[in-house]
Design an enzyme around this catalytic site. Structure first.
Site, PDB file in Angstrom:
ATOM      1  N   CYS A  74     -24.478 -15.076   3.242  1.00  0.00           N
ATOM      2  CA  CYS A  74     -25.312 -16.286   3.142  1.00  0.00           C
ATOM      3  C   CYS A  74     -26.778 -16.030   3.485  1.00  0.00           C
ATOM      4  O   CYS A  74     -27.644 -16.828   3.143  1.00  0.00           O
ATOM      5  CB  CYS A  74     -24.756 -17.388   4.044  1.00  0.00           C
ATOM      6  SG  CYS A  74     -23.070 -17.834   3.622  1.00  0.00           S
ATOM      7  N   HIS A  96     -30.368 -22.903   5.214  1.00  0.00           N
ATOM      8  CA  HIS A  96     -29.120 -22.572   4.521  1.00  0.00           C
ATOM      9  C   HIS A  96     -28.215 -23.795   4.559  1.00  0.00           C
ATOM     10  O   HIS A  96     -28.109 -24.465   5.583  1.00  0.00           O
ATOM     11  CB  HIS A  96     -28.451 -21.389   5.218  1.00  0.00           C
ATOM     12  CG  HIS A  96     -27.071 -21.089   4.707  1.00  0.00           C
ATOM     13  ND1 HIS A  96     -26.776 -21.045   3.359  1.00  0.00           N
ATOM     14  CD2 HIS A  96     -25.910 -20.837   5.353  1.00  0.00           C
ATOM     15  CE1 HIS A  96     -25.491 -20.772   3.211  1.00  0.00           C
ATOM     16  NE2 HIS A  96     -24.950 -20.648   4.408  1.00  0.00           N
ATOM     17  N   ASN A 139     -21.558 -25.088   0.216  1.00  0.00           N
ATOM     18  CA  ASN A 139     -22.173 -23.836   0.660  1.00  0.00           C
ATOM     19  C   ASN A 139     -22.117 -22.831  -0.496  1.00  0.00           C
ATOM     20  O   ASN A 139     -21.047 -22.335  -0.836  1.00  0.00           O
ATOM     21  CB  ASN A 139     -21.408 -23.306   1.879  1.00  0.00           C
ATOM     22  CG  ASN A 139     -22.001 -22.016   2.417  1.00  0.00           C
ATOM     23  OD1 ASN A 139     -22.854 -21.395   1.782  1.00  0.00           O
ATOM     24  ND2 ASN A 139     -21.534 -21.611   3.585  1.00  0.00           N
TER      25      ASN A 139
END
Ligand code: ACO
Length: 320
Positions: free
Chosen positions: A113, A247, A277
């Protein structure tokens, strides 16, 4: 020394939308649980024949269009992904071929990520030192392929997508600083166990495993620290940040960071509700949404941050 200026952004989400209500039919979960614990309402899922490089190409072309540049103007491509089309060659090379160009360097980075922040920081170093003038930086993922769709602990969290920026060398202020971190001692807290063994690809179960609460706690702590580090490095206070572009893993993690920063929610870009996500794609996708809807304006000061498997984490502070 040059600054790296973002001259174009682009994003792409696959057509298929999977809502929490769809998930209710697949695993023992509820829309109410998912919204309360994560803030996610729906996510996009790549079609069976759609690859990470497909998503990347759409996002890249949109970023180049906004920049008013052609692929022939590029001299470097860096692509962040955890879900490459192939073990090799890199998805960056596949993207380069699709854009109809070649000869200049193209490579992938893998920091899950945090991948886009790693790619952005690397591109910035090339530009600062005169090693490149126009760099395409992409975060692209088909993370749905690493998800066990019978595991309610993880399958509600992730989605697919791609985001891209074009960075150009400039005399005007652009990226002011980047800050990267990793701590491999946490590699088992968040992982997908495919690997190459004795010459054969052993996919393991290949699915994402996560110790959710450990990840959550680490994320809030590490991201607060890396954000403070970026502010201190530039001698700025949180009041001078126009937009936090975090994020997009979980609304509660984002709220935790914003609270520590004392940043009002109106100055935080949130897309996790409709993107889920998307791993390395999440920050550039969120950035593109807020640029295109007019919230982020030229001259604004942005703070980008991400945390992911490894653990890895990082931030970038820049003038848009
Ligand atoms: N629906 C309903 N119940 C669920 C679901 C679900 N989808 N998933 C788990 N549960 C249950 C659990 O089984 C557990 O039940 P039990 O008490 O009977 O055992 C209960 O809910 C509580 O589970 P917890 O794991 O304690 O729930 P928590 O409040 O920690 O929320 C979550 C879980 C959302 C995963 C949270 O820990 C989190 O957000 N962690 C961060 C993880 C993350 O964002 N990862 C993304 C990758 S890393 C990154 O990008 C930063």
């Amino acid at each position: 020394m040059f600054f790296s200026k973002i001259v174009g952004t682009g994003g792409y989400l696959p057509e298929k939308i999977l809502t929490n209500f769809d998930l209710e039919k697949m695993v023992d979960t509820s829309d109410a649980w998912i919204v309360e614990r994560t803030g996610i309402r729906s996510r996009h899922i790549a079609a069976a024949n759609e690859t990470t490089s497909d998503l990347a190409e759409h996002a890249a072309r949109r970023a180049l269009d906004m920049a008013g540049l052609s692929p022939h103007d590029l001299d470097l491509i860096i692509l962040a992904t955890t879900t490459p089309d192939k073990l090799f060659p890199s998805t960056a090379c596949l993207l380069q071929e699709r854009l109809g160009v070649g000869g200049f360097p193209a490579f992938d980075v893998q920091a899950v990520c945090t991948g886009f922040l790693y790619a952005l920081a690397t591109a910035d170093k090339f530009i600062q030192t005169g090693g490149a003038k126009n760099v395409l930086v992409v975060g692209a993922e088909t993370f749905s392929r690493l998800v066990d769709w019978t595991d309610r602990n993880t399958c509600v969290l992730f989605g697919d997508g791609a985001g891209a920026v074009v960075l150009s060398a400039s005399d005007e202020a652009g990226i002011l600083s980047t800050h990267l971190h990793a701590d491999g001692r946490y590699h088992e807290a968040l992982a997908a166990n495919g690997h190459v063994k004795q010459g054969q690809l052993n996919q393991g179960d290949g699915f994402t495993f996560m110790r959710g609460q450990e990840v959550f706690k680490f994320a809030v702590k590490a991201l607060s620290q890396v954000v403070a580090e970026a502010l201190e490095a530039n001698q700025l206070t949180q009041n001078q940040i126009d937009w936090l572009v975090p994020h997009q893993a979980n609304k509660r993690i984002i709220d935790g960071i914003a609270k520590k920063l004392q940043l009002p929610s109106e100055r935080v870009v949130v897309t996790v509700d409709y993107h889920g996500n998307t791993s390395a794609a999440s920050v550039p996708l969120a950035l593109d949404v807020a640029v295109r809807d007019g919230r982020i304006q030229r001259g604004d000061t942005l703070l980008l941050e991400a945390m992911g498997g490894g653990f890895t984490w990082g931030s970038a502070l820049l003038v848009y």
